[in-house]
Scaffold this motif. Structure first.
Motif, PDB file in Angstrom:
ATOM      1  N   TRP A 179       1.162  -1.341   0.022  1.00  0.00           N
ATOM      2  CA  TRP A 179       0.191  -0.094  -0.261  1.00  0.00           C
ATOM      3  C   TRP A 179       0.824   1.150  -0.066  1.00  0.00           C
ATOM      4  CZ3 TRP A 179      -0.249   4.330   2.460  1.00  0.00           C
ATOM      5  CH2 TRP A 179      -1.823   5.214   2.462  1.00  0.00           C
ATOM      6  N   LEU A 180       1.382   0.979   0.948  1.00  0.00           N
ATOM      7  CA  LEU A 180       2.502   2.043   0.984  1.00  0.00           C
ATOM      8  C   LEU A 180       3.631   2.632  -0.311  1.00  0.00           C
ATOM      9  CD1 LEU A 180       4.105   1.637   3.986  1.00  0.00           C
ATOM     10  CD2 LEU A 180       2.620   3.605   4.027  1.00  0.00           C
ATOM     11  N   PHE A 181       3.791   2.281  -0.803  1.00  0.00           N
ATOM     12  CA  PHE A 181       4.505   1.189  -1.996  1.00  0.00           C
ATOM     13  C   PHE A 181       3.545   2.327  -3.390  1.00  0.00           C
ATOM     14  CE2 PHE A 181       5.242  -0.761  -6.632  1.00  0.00           C
ATOM     15  CZ  PHE A 181       6.229  -0.116  -6.884  1.00  0.00           C
ATOM     16  N   GLN A 182       2.498   1.291  -3.456  1.00  0.00           N
ATOM     17  CA  GLN A 182       1.312   1.630  -4.693  1.00  0.00           C
ATOM     18  C   GLN A 182       0.812   3.808  -4.407  1.00  0.00           C
ATOM     19  OE1 GLN A 182      -2.121   0.049  -3.964  1.00  0.00           O
ATOM     20  NE2 GLN A 182      -2.431  -0.478  -6.296  1.00  0.00           N
ATOM     21  N   ARG A 183       0.929   3.823  -2.940  1.00  0.00           N
ATOM     22  CA  ARG A 183       0.071   5.497  -3.046  1.00  0.00           C
ATOM     23  C   ARG A 183       1.412   6.093  -2.506  1.00  0.00           C
ATOM     24  NH1 ARG A 183      -4.885   4.886  -5.148  1.00  0.00           N
ATOM     25  NH2 ARG A 183      -5.899   3.005  -3.839  1.00  0.00           N
ATOM     26  N   SER A 184       2.875   5.695  -2.690  1.00  0.00           N
ATOM     27  CA  SER A 184       3.612   6.751  -2.231  1.00  0.00           C
ATOM     28  C   SER A 184       3.492   7.742  -3.933  1.00  0.00           C
ATOM     29  CB  SER A 184       4.571   6.263  -2.643  1.00  0.00           C
ATOM     30  OG  SER A 184       5.087   5.245  -3.611  1.00  0.00           O
ATOM     31  N   ASP A 185       3.303   7.247  -5.146  1.00  0.00           N
ATOM     32  CA  ASP A 185       3.296   8.404  -5.451  1.00  0.00           C
ATOM     33  C   ASP A 185       2.060   9.789  -5.284  1.00  0.00           C
ATOM     34  OD1 ASP A 185       1.135   6.776  -6.010  1.00  0.00           O
ATOM     35  OD2 ASP A 185       1.886   5.941  -8.715  1.00  0.00           O
ATOM     36  N   GLN A 186       1.071   8.416  -5.003  1.00  0.00           N
ATOM     37  CA  GLN A 186      -0.544  10.239  -4.930  1.00  0.00           C
ATOM     38  C   GLN A 186       0.285  10.856  -4.215  1.00  0.00           C
ATOM     39  OE1 GLN A 186      -4.104   8.488  -5.344  1.00  0.00           O
ATOM     40  NE2 GLN A 186      -3.728   6.778  -6.679  1.00  0.00           N
ATOM     41  N   THR A 187       0.733  10.159  -2.976  1.00  0.00           N
ATOM     42  CA  THR A 187       1.106  10.994  -2.012  1.00  0.00           C
ATOM     43  C   THR A 187       1.673  11.886  -2.041  1.00  0.00           C
ATOM     44  OG1 THR A 187       0.784   8.823  -0.170  1.00  0.00           O
ATOM     45  CG2 THR A 187       1.635  10.860   1.040  1.00  0.00           C
ATOM     46  N   LEU A 188       2.950  11.596  -2.994  1.00  0.00           N
ATOM     47  CA  LEU A 188       3.669  12.574  -3.268  1.00  0.00           C
ATOM     48  C   LEU A 188       3.246  13.810  -4.190  1.00  0.00           C
ATOM     49  CD1 LEU A 188       6.784  13.857  -3.437  1.00  0.00           C
ATOM     50  CD2 LEU A 188       7.070  12.605  -5.843  1.00  0.00           C
TER      51      LEU A 188
END
Length: 365
Positions: free
Chosen positions: A229-238
């Motif tokens: 989840w952290l890897f998948q959503r890291s781009d959107q979080t950034l």
């Protein structure tokens, strides 16, 4: 809860479940395509982006409410009603805990995400974290009984409910609340339908010994899901924290919708892994020859239907965006082309991880 060990009966259940689930999945995707076709013309990228920011927090909270115990419940061949009650009780309790934290921290989260408009959305959804656990347990029990047709039918109807509510709300009052309303309506429908179909009464119990055993068995699944989840959503979080104001929210809207469209085929693999492969292959974990044959058959079947999708997106991306999304969504094209390839590779890794869980080797994953 124990299943019979007749290999022929198990094979028939899995094959019919595979076909019914695949048919339902395709129909639900048709419904989702129709819903998005309407919403692309009723809502702006900023509205999608605000909803996406909310889901960054809500998705993490729902993940933290499970701790991998649901996976352990499905995999256990000797699962008891007490185990299901422990998963339900702990999930609802953790859901209430994370919901309270989300409510309190909502203003700070809105400031961190560079969008104060996300605060009321977060506080509203924080009241519903416990519902996710109440939905998950009966669905897990149906999957454990290999009643895939029932799960597939409920998922399909819930997608219809989501689409109808979202589009009608957006037609009368365009905004991110239309997307929230659709998601809540679908969640409540699934809760009612799953409880009715599964039939077991709610059983609340908390045994430290049972919960610890489920946690020990499911902790590797939880850690893997959390890291993914952290890897998948890291781009959107950034994107959310790096780009301030309306511009950042707009670009998150472009990116999130491009990712959603590009991950059509990966979502197919992930949902098969979550709702078919784990409960079905866990029945064959003691017979490695049959397990190997089943994995090969399912993998070829999925690849045959999923591989052409990234190629089509890469070749005809501009035409697809013009016809499907309409004017104002041209920035989706390069994002869509890149994410379609990356998403398929990511799904293959998820499939392999689900296989480790099915045979009781979650630590390897």
């Amino acid at each position: 809860m124990n299943r019979g060990g007749d290999p022929d009966r198990l094979r028939d259940q899995v094959y019919w479940g595979l076909l019914s689930f695949f048919a339902s999945f395709l129909l639900s995707k048709v419904v989702e395509l129709a819903k998005n076709y309407c919403l692309f013309r009723l809502l702006t990228p900023e509205m999608f982006g605000r909803y996406g920011k909310m889901m960054l927090v809500v998705g993490l909270g729902m993940l933290l409410s499970d701790l991998g115990m649901g996976v352990a419940l499905v995999r256990r061949r000797d699962a008891t009603p007490e185990m299901a009650g422990a998963v339900l009780t702990s999930g609802m309790g953790l859901g209430c805990l994370w919901g309270a934290l989300t409510w309190v921290l909502a203003p700070s989260l809105g400031e961190w995400l560079r969008d104060p408009g996300v605060v009321p959305l977060l506080r509203f959804f924080s009241l519903l974290y416990w519902v996710n656990a109440a939905v998950a347990v009966p669905q897990l029990l149906l999957e454990k009984q290999l009643r895939f047709s029932a799960v597939a039918g409920i998922n399909l109807v819930s997608q219809v409910v989501n689409g109808v509510v979202s589009v009608v709300w957006a037609w009368h009052a365009p905004g991110a609340w239309a997307l929230v309303a659709g998601g809540v309506a679908a969640l409540l429908f699934k809760l009612a339908a799953l409880r009715w179909v599964e039939g077991s009464p709610w059983r609340f119990c908390f045994s430290l010994e049972v919960s610890r055993g489920l946690w020990q068995e499911g902790k590797y699944a939880f850690r893997s899901n959390l890291l993914f989840w952290l890897f998948q959503r890291s781009d959107q979080t950034l994107i959310s924290v790096a780009l301030p104001g309306v511009g950042g929210t707009r670009w998150l809207g472009y990116y999130s919708k491009a990712s959603e469209i590009a991950c059509f085929a990966p979502n197919l693999l992930v949902r098969f892994g979550q709702q078919l492969l784990l409960p079905a292959l866990s029945c064959l974990q003691q017979d490695r020859e049959k397990l190997r044959a089943a994995v090969g058959t399912i993998f070829r079947f999925l690849a045959f239907f999923a591989l052409p999708f990234p190629a089509a997106i890469w070749c005809w991306g501009p035409a697809i965006v013009r016809a499907y999304c309409g004017p104002g969504w041209e920035p989706l094209v390069p994002l869509l082309q890149i994410l379609s390839v990356l998403g398929f590779v990511r799904a293959l890794a998820l499939f392999s991880g689900g296989l480790f869980y099915a045979v009781g080797r979650g630590k390897w994953e």
